[in-house]
Design a protein around this motif. Structure first.
Motif, PDB file in Angstrom:
ATOM      1  N   ASP A  61       0.487  -1.311   0.144  1.00  0.00           N
ATOM      2  CA  ASP A  61      -0.147  -0.222  -0.038  1.00  0.00           C
ATOM      3  C   ASP A  61       0.657   1.885  -0.098  1.00  0.00           C
ATOM      4  O   ASP A  61       0.501   2.660  -0.730  1.00  0.00           O
ATOM      5  CB  ASP A  61      -1.010   0.174   1.035  1.00  0.00           C
ATOM      6  CG  ASP A  61      -2.043  -0.831   1.230  1.00  0.00           C
ATOM      7  OD1 ASP A  61      -2.675  -1.941  -0.353  1.00  0.00           O
ATOM      8  OD2 ASP A  61      -2.381  -1.117   1.857  1.00  0.00           O
ATOM      9  N   THR A  85      -7.858   1.260  -8.527  1.00  0.00           N
ATOM     10  CA  THR A  85      -7.413  -0.322  -7.191  1.00  0.00           C
ATOM     11  C   THR A  85      -9.113  -0.891  -7.263  1.00  0.00           C
ATOM     12  O   THR A  85     -10.076  -0.003  -7.155  1.00  0.00           O
ATOM     13  CB  THR A  85      -7.335   0.258  -7.094  1.00  0.00           C
ATOM     14  OG1 THR A  85      -8.088   1.885  -5.658  1.00  0.00           O
ATOM     15  CG2 THR A  85      -5.373   0.993  -6.193  1.00  0.00           C
ATOM     16  N   GLU A 118     -10.312  -4.379  -5.216  1.00  0.00           N
ATOM     17  CA  GLU A 118     -10.550  -5.864  -3.934  1.00  0.00           C
ATOM     18  C   GLU A 118     -10.954  -7.056  -4.485  1.00  0.00           C
ATOM     19  O   GLU A 118     -11.965  -6.669  -4.539  1.00  0.00           O
ATOM     20  CB  GLU A 118     -10.333  -5.345  -2.589  1.00  0.00           C
ATOM     21  CG  GLU A 118     -10.070  -6.563  -2.069  1.00  0.00           C
ATOM     22  CD  GLU A 118      -9.553  -5.813  -0.247  1.00  0.00           C
ATOM     23  OE1 GLU A 118     -10.362  -6.332   0.748  1.00  0.00           O
ATOM     24  OE2 GLU A 118      -9.702  -4.300  -0.374  1.00  0.00           O
ATOM     25  N   GLU A 140      -7.839  -9.299  -1.655  1.00  0.00           N
ATOM     26  CA  GLU A 140      -6.617  -8.807  -2.453  1.00  0.00           C
ATOM     27  C   GLU A 140      -6.271  -8.061  -2.819  1.00  0.00           C
ATOM     28  O   GLU A 140      -7.356  -8.048  -3.814  1.00  0.00           O
ATOM     29  CB  GLU A 140      -6.354 -10.612  -2.777  1.00  0.00           C
ATOM     30  CG  GLU A 140      -6.227 -11.739  -2.384  1.00  0.00           C
ATOM     31  CD  GLU A 140      -5.450 -12.824  -2.686  1.00  0.00           C
ATOM     32  OE1 GLU A 140      -4.582 -13.817  -3.140  1.00  0.00           O
ATOM     33  OE2 GLU A 140      -5.905 -13.172  -4.292  1.00  0.00           O
ATOM     34  N   LYS A 141      -5.786  -6.810  -3.155  1.00  0.00           N
ATOM     35  CA  LYS A 141      -4.938  -5.513  -3.281  1.00  0.00           C
ATOM     36  C   LYS A 141      -5.197  -6.243  -5.143  1.00  0.00           C
ATOM     37  O   LYS A 141      -3.938  -6.933  -5.190  1.00  0.00           O
ATOM     38  CB  LYS A 141      -5.048  -4.786  -2.874  1.00  0.00           C
ATOM     39  CG  LYS A 141      -5.301  -4.693  -1.826  1.00  0.00           C
ATOM     40  CD  LYS A 141      -4.691  -3.740  -0.905  1.00  0.00           C
ATOM     41  CE  LYS A 141      -5.851  -3.136   0.008  1.00  0.00           C
ATOM     42  NZ  LYS A 141      -5.044  -2.314   1.648  1.00  0.00           N
ATOM     43  N   HIS A 142      -5.663  -5.617  -6.062  1.00  0.00           N
ATOM     44  CA  HIS A 142      -5.407  -5.731  -7.475  1.00  0.00           C
ATOM     45  C   HIS A 142      -5.123  -3.999  -7.856  1.00  0.00           C
ATOM     46  O   HIS A 142      -6.222  -3.041  -7.378  1.00  0.00           O
ATOM     47  CB  HIS A 142      -6.366  -6.205  -8.038  1.00  0.00           C
ATOM     48  CG  HIS A 142      -6.442  -7.395  -7.840  1.00  0.00           C
ATOM     49  ND1 HIS A 142      -6.949  -8.045  -6.895  1.00  0.00           N
ATOM     50  CD2 HIS A 142      -6.257  -8.683  -8.224  1.00  0.00           C
ATOM     51  CE1 HIS A 142      -7.307 -10.077  -6.707  1.00  0.00           C
ATOM     52  NE2 HIS A 142      -6.315  -9.937  -7.525  1.00  0.00           N
TER      53      HIS A 142
END
Length: 110
Positions: free
Chosen positions: A15, A48, A50, A54-56
């Motif tokens: 992040d 962005t 999620e 999980e972040k993408h």
């Protein structure tokens, strides 16, 4: 015009680096725009999201030639290019390219 998109899975805990990347690109928009001009890119966007915790990043590019963009982008003419690629390498866990389906430009050629 050609277009491409990808889903970029981010490494856990990235992040702060993602925010540093966003802040730096935003503060150096003229240099980033010069890069896009050199590559014949009309738009490059990042979003962005999620998925399952999980972040993408969702990446989108429209350019005269996608192949040419990738060839030219690795020549690192502008210092912002080096920063961009180093940061993307630091935060990217995996990249899944999307299959192009349709892109509707405002001024569609007939």
């Amino acid at each position: 015009m050609e277009y491409a998109s990808a889903l970029v899975k981010l490494k856990p805990g990235s992040d702060d680096k993602l925010e540093e990347w966003r802040r730096t690109i935003a503060s150096r928009l003229e240099e980033a725009a010069a890069t896009l001009k050199d590559e014949d890119v009309s738009v490059e966007s990042y979003f962005t999201l999620e998925i399952n915790g999980e972040k993408h990043l969702l990446w989108y590019l429209r350019a005269k030639s996608i192949r040419r963009v990738f060839e030219l982008s690795r020549q690192l003419k502008h210092p912002i290019d080096k920063f961009h690629y180093e940061m993307m390498e630091a935060i990217t866990a995996s990249v899944t390219m999307a299959k192009p389906l349709i892109d509707i430009p405002r001024d569609a050629e007939t």
